[in-house]
Enzyme design. Structure first.
Site, PDB file in Angstrom:
ATOM      1  N   HIS A 187      -5.994  12.482 -26.670  1.00 21.97           N
ATOM      2  CA  HIS A 187      -6.460  13.619 -25.921  1.00 21.97           C
ATOM      3  C   HIS A 187      -5.601  14.693 -25.763  1.00 21.97           C
ATOM      4  O   HIS A 187      -5.970  15.757 -26.233  1.00 21.97           O
ATOM      5  CB  HIS A 187      -6.530  13.324 -24.235  1.00 21.97           C
ATOM      6  CG  HIS A 187      -7.997  12.308 -24.054  1.00 21.97           C
ATOM      7  ND1 HIS A 187      -8.911  12.738 -24.237  1.00 21.97           N
ATOM      8  CD2 HIS A 187      -7.850  11.090 -23.299  1.00 21.97           C
ATOM      9  CE1 HIS A 187      -9.693  11.781 -23.732  1.00 21.97           C
ATOM     10  NE2 HIS A 187      -9.083  10.890 -23.336  1.00 21.97           N
ATOM     11  N   ASN A 194     -13.420  10.938 -24.551  1.00 25.13           N
ATOM     12  CA  ASN A 194     -13.806   9.586 -24.059  1.00 25.13           C
ATOM     13  C   ASN A 194     -15.057   9.415 -24.833  1.00 25.13           C
ATOM     14  O   ASN A 194     -16.061  10.226 -25.053  1.00 25.13           O
ATOM     15  CB  ASN A 194     -14.094   9.419 -22.628  1.00 25.13           C
ATOM     16  CG  ASN A 194     -12.615   9.690 -22.075  1.00 25.13           C
ATOM     17  OD1 ASN A 194     -11.555   9.297 -22.428  1.00 25.13           O
ATOM     18  ND2 ASN A 194     -12.673  10.043 -20.760  1.00 25.13           N
ATOM     19  N   HIS A 229      -4.257   6.393 -26.447  1.00 25.15           N
ATOM     20  CA  HIS A 229      -5.425   6.703 -26.058  1.00 25.15           C
ATOM     21  C   HIS A 229      -5.222   8.066 -25.466  1.00 25.15           C
ATOM     22  O   HIS A 229      -5.940   9.130 -25.741  1.00 25.15           O
ATOM     23  CB  HIS A 229      -6.026   5.815 -25.005  1.00 25.15           C
ATOM     24  CG  HIS A 229      -7.356   6.618 -24.194  1.00 25.15           C
ATOM     25  ND1 HIS A 229      -8.803   5.820 -24.819  1.00 25.15           N
ATOM     26  CD2 HIS A 229      -7.817   7.285 -23.511  1.00 25.15           C
ATOM     27  CE1 HIS A 229      -9.576   6.479 -24.257  1.00 25.15           C
ATOM     28  NE2 HIS A 229      -9.043   7.622 -23.347  1.00 25.15           N
ATOM     29  N   GLU A 230      -4.170   8.329 -24.511  1.00 21.13           N
ATOM     30  CA  GLU A 230      -3.989   9.857 -23.702  1.00 21.13           C
ATOM     31  C   GLU A 230      -3.363  10.721 -24.765  1.00 21.13           C
ATOM     32  O   GLU A 230      -3.791  11.919 -24.737  1.00 21.13           O
ATOM     33  CB  GLU A 230      -2.868   9.586 -22.853  1.00 21.13           C
ATOM     34  CG  GLU A 230      -3.618   8.339 -21.730  1.00 21.13           C
ATOM     35  CD  GLU A 230      -5.015   8.859 -21.189  1.00 21.13           C
ATOM     36  OE1 GLU A 230      -5.281   9.999 -21.057  1.00 21.13           O
ATOM     37  OE2 GLU A 230      -5.919   8.056 -20.890  1.00 21.13           O
TER      38      GLU A 230
END
Length: 909
Positions: free
Chosen positions: A160, A167, A156-157
């Protein structure tokens, strides 16, 4: 010869264009190499933490591989181990890996318990992030129930960081209205769960269904969407990778475009997978046909700092008093900037190289003074940069390998042979920081810094800008604990006439004060120097060096907290004042100011962006006054006020990152960047950013029909925190501008995109819009007019904006950039009835009809509250048929009770 140099310069600019940050990550045959994960020096020593990092990346790699349709995996990772941890045979010395260029930082949470992983993102949609932050407890798996498995959260990170997506949940608005229905902010829409609220009193908590707010049609404040533990949906990782079935990113087919989340707001309702497909990573790879190997790891431990100064003393250094300015800046570095315990050597060069000092370890003032005496005092001859570098490698190798050593290269001259030693530089493993002095410095210096992970700076011949001193002040170690680094509090310069005074103040705050140094330089004669501490005591004892034309005063112990005042008097000369200090305590993080540009090369008319991060540890510092001074190679300067308002160039409001567009190009070539930051009565620290770009905290799960709450998330203080008064100066390095036309420069800069459009319904079906005004040129000046359009279909508004219904904005006159705009209108030609969803977007237009991008799309839903019937006497009612020994799970009982209470309300009506 000139054509050869121009061709090299074009090559260098091509290599630098689009570069952002100092990351060493490379994508090689679908595998990510060069990832640096650094353990903060303040993290207590714990060998198991290293294994936790390995486990996380190892688990993340196949998850990433499948989530990206077999395109990407993690190939190798370097783990940076603090210098204060015990040494081990398997720990080797880093090469180009530093804390400064680390992609992931493992640090203690601040505030305590706030262990959510998050990623710092300064840029917009599709732009790479800056760094991932993890905590030891997160890596140890102590937060897996709230954030899911560590490997999944890391992916998930990574999305980014690498691809600039955002998000797909929203902590500030968890529900929205659509077609008369209340919906949770999820992506995709197929997730199932319950809307409940937990109410606690006296140590006892009860779970209840959420009540409706009769005014908004949404649920009451504090209502949560609790997902079922068992789901069928596979997307999206940017909503909640912690759900077991989630193994994909949202695509164009299943993306929830109406959900009010950051992904939709910043990426124009595009799904995360669409943004990833637009990335350079995706465009340069094809899916693999075999399973990828497991990641490999190297364990690197930070050691002593090794620095060699390589200083130009060629004949051109006599121009503009450059050699003397080099001595002033060099002395600041040797007396103050370089850390205790470091090894320092010195080489000078003209057409040949000369060793002025072998490596000497700095243990006291004696070694510092000795090294200052080795600085060059006579300038003559040609320029051979490669000779200087080769000599520096030899100096370093006499004691240590060149891997990870630093070279500070200063030159003001052209050298058409510099590219001849590029291969030697790469193979050395040394980090080369470059200082380009004056307009004629070798044009390949930037590539030298870029290929080795060094800092690139530029100083003009404008003495009053103090650029050379600032460049050397910025060269503190990127690997030492922040408490050991030199921090620049002030840097000012002024040309005085007729016994004029240069007056000012410097704030020494409670987070600094150790090793505080006041440095004054002049160009002709010793000025009158007056300095008072916060108690009004005059400070004497300046050490005067008339040959170098500088004076300095070292404040013993810890400098007094408060405002220090100075007055300098002179005639017909230029004075500068520099103040540096260190952290007052190893346990109290100092307020730090770091600055950067969004890229190393600005190609006209593409704007540059200045970013300044002001933090105390991980706490953002809000409401500071931040100013950037940008100086071109011609000596012209532009002053920008940077803002943390979440508009224009600024990605997120109140995150301690201040930003602004730069469009005032005046020539091709190098530009230097300098930043001042001041904290006053309105400045405050904050415990955490209000909305971080990180994995979602799951409040609880529904398992076997019952709500099982997770521990409550630590409160994030959104109110003003402790007041912080401070002063800081920071060098933002330099960048190169290309394709700038000759004057008069045409206006090719449109207004910037509006990114914070909000809409709400007022009485009589009026729609109230608010946003931050863009400018004539991005976020500068004033736009000429606004175009506002509306639609009941969000995709039609996005894709066919010019065909959508236009709102009458005749009376709407744009305000100055960064002002608040308010506009109220009533939809006239759209039937606006109960349950109607209306989507709104804005475009700004400047005086030459250049148009901004379409704004983020705001949504309103008309909700007409039902009338409340008059009260009537309550008849007696039978009790609901629920046995006290019922085996129905708790949430189902609550549903039945809620239904019964509803029936009671109806019967009362």
């Amino acid at each position: 010869m000139g054509s050869f140099k121009n061709s090299v310069f074009i090559l260098v600019l091509h290599l630098l264009e689009g570069a952002l940050g100092d990351s060493l990550i490379q994508l090689n045959n679908n595998g990510y190499e060069g990832i640096v994960i650094a353990i903060d020096p303040n993290v207590p020593e714990d060998e198991t933490l290293i294994q936790h990092i390995k486990d996380m990346v190892t688990d993340a790699s196949p998850y990433l591989f499948e989530a990206t349709e077999k395109r990407f995996y993690f190939k190798n990772v370097a783990i940076l181990i603090p210098e204060n941890w015990k040494t081990k045979p398997e720990y080797v010395k880093p090469k180009l890996e530093t804390y400064k260029n680390a992609d992931v930082l493992v640090a203690e949470p601040n505030p305590t318990g706030n262990d959510g992983p998050y990623t710092e993102q300064m840029g917009g949609c599709g732009e790479k992030g800056d760094r991932i932050y993890l905590t030891p407890d997160f890596l140890a798996g102590k937060k897996s129930r709230q954030y899911g498995p560590q490997g999944r959260a890391f992916v998930h990170e990574w999305a980014h960081l690498r691809w600039g997506v955002f998000n797909e949940y929203n902590n500030d608005q968890k529900f929205y209205l659509s077609n008369r229905r209340r919906k949770p902010v999820v992506c995709s829409e197929g997730f199932t769960g319950e809307t409940v609220i937990q109410k606690c009193q006296g140590g006892s908590c009860v779970t209840q269904p959420c009540k409706l707010d009769r005014k908004t049609g949404l649920y009451e404040e504090g209502c949560e969407f609790i997902p079922h533990k068992d789901q069928r949906e596979k997307a999206s990782i940017m909503y909640s990778q912690s759900i077991d079935t989630v193994v994909e990113f949202c695509t164009e087919k299943n993306h929830n475009r109406e959900a009010p989340n950051e992904q939709n707001k910043k990426c124009n309702q595009r799904s995360t997978w669409e943004v990833i497909q637009d990335s350079e990573d995706f465009k340069t790879t094809t899916p693999m046909t075999t399973q990828p190997p497991s990641p490999t790891f190297s364990l690197l431990q930070i050691g002593q700092r090794i620095v060699c100064l390589v200083l130009d003393k060629s004949g051109s250094m006599t121009i503009g008093n450059r050699l003397n300015r080099l001595n002033q800046a060099g002395k600041l570095f040797l007396l103050q900037t370089v850390e205790q315990g470091s090894w320092v050597g010195m080489v000078t060069f003209d057409s040949a190289a000369y060793v002025q000092s072998e490596l000497v370890q700095i243990n006291s003032a004696t070694e510092r003074d000795t090294l200052t005496k080795s600085l060059p005092t006579i300038a003559s001859g040609g320029t051979s940069i490669c000779s200087g570098l080769r000599s520096a490698f030899t100096v370093i190798k006499k004691k240590y390998p060149t891997d990870g050593a630093e070279i500070i290269l200063l030159t003001d001259g052209e050298d058409n042979t510099i590219s001849a030693c590029f291969d030697e530089v790469k193979q050395s493993g040394a980090i080369i920081h470059t200082v380009a002095l004056g307009p004629s410095a070798a044009q390949e210096l930037e590539e030298m810094s870029k290929m080795t992970g060094g800092l690139q700076t530029y100083a003009s011949d404008q003495v009053q800008n103090n650029g050379l001193v600032d460049a050397f002040a910025a060269l503190s170690s990127g690997n030492k604990a922040v408490s050991q680094r030199s921090i620049q509090l002030e840097s000012r310069g002024l040309t005085l006439q007729n016994s004029q005074w240069m007056n000012g103040t410097v704030t020494v705050d409670s987070t600094v004060g150790k090793d505080t140094l006041f440095l004054i330089t002049w160009t002709t004669d010793l000025p009158q120097i007056l300095l008072w501490d916060p108690s009004g005591n005059k400070q004497d004892g300046f050490i005067v060096d008339k040959n170098t034309k500088m004076a300095y005063l070292q404040i013993p112990d810890i400098a007094k907290i408060g405002v220090w005042k100075y007055s300098l008097q002179a005639s017909s000369q230029t004075l500068t004042l520099t103040v540096t200090s260190r952290a007052s305590s190893a346990t109290l993080p100092p307020v730090t100011v770091t600055s950067k540009m969004n890229k190393d090369t600005g190609k006209f008319p593409s704007p540059m962006v200045v970013y300044v991060k002001i933090h105390q540890g991980t706490k953002p510092i809000l409401r500071s006054k931040v100013t950037a001074l940008i100086e071109s190679v011609d000596g012209k300067t532009v002053t920008l006020e940077l803002l943390d308002n979440g508009a224009g160039a600024d990605a997120t409001k109140d995150d301690g990152i201040y930003s602004r567009y730069f469009t005032a190009y005046d020539t091709n070539g190098r530009y230097s960047v300098k930043v001042w930051a001041l904290g006053g009565v309105n400045t405050a620290s904050q415990n955490a950013s209000p909305q971080r770009n990180g994995a979602m905290y799951i409040p609880g799960w529904i398992e076997n029909g019952e709500v099982k709450w997770n521990p409550p998330r630590p409160e994030i203080n959104k109110d003003q925190g402790k007041q912080v008064c401070f002063s800081r100066t920071s060098s933002g390095g330099s960048f190169v501008a290309t394709d700038v036309p000759k004057a008069p420069i045409p206006d090719l800069f449109p207004p910037c995109k509006i990114t914070d459009l909000k809409a709400k319904i007022e009485g009589d079906n009026l729609i109230n819009l608010t946003w931050t005004a863009p400018g004539d040129d991005y976020d500068h000046g004033r736009a000429d007019k606004y175009i506002i359009r509306i639609s009941t279909n969000i995709l039609e508004l996005r894709d066919k904006f010019n065909e959508s219904l236009q709102v009458n904005t005749t009376d709407l006159i744009p305000n100055e950039a960064n002002s608040e705009e308010v506009f109220v209108f009533k939809p006239e030609t759209i039937t606006f009835t109960n349950g109607t969803d209306l989507f709104i977007a804005i475009q700004a237009v400047d005086e030459v009809s250049l148009k901004s991008e379409i704004s983020n799309i705001a949504q309103v839903s008309l909700f007409i509250p039902p009338e409340i019937p008059p009260e009537k006497p309550s008849p007696s009612l039978p009790c609901p048929d629920i046995s006290i020994n019922s085996t129905i799970p708790g949430i189902h009982i609550l549903k039945i009770m809620w239904k019964w209470l509803g029936e009671l309300q109806i019967s009362l009506g």
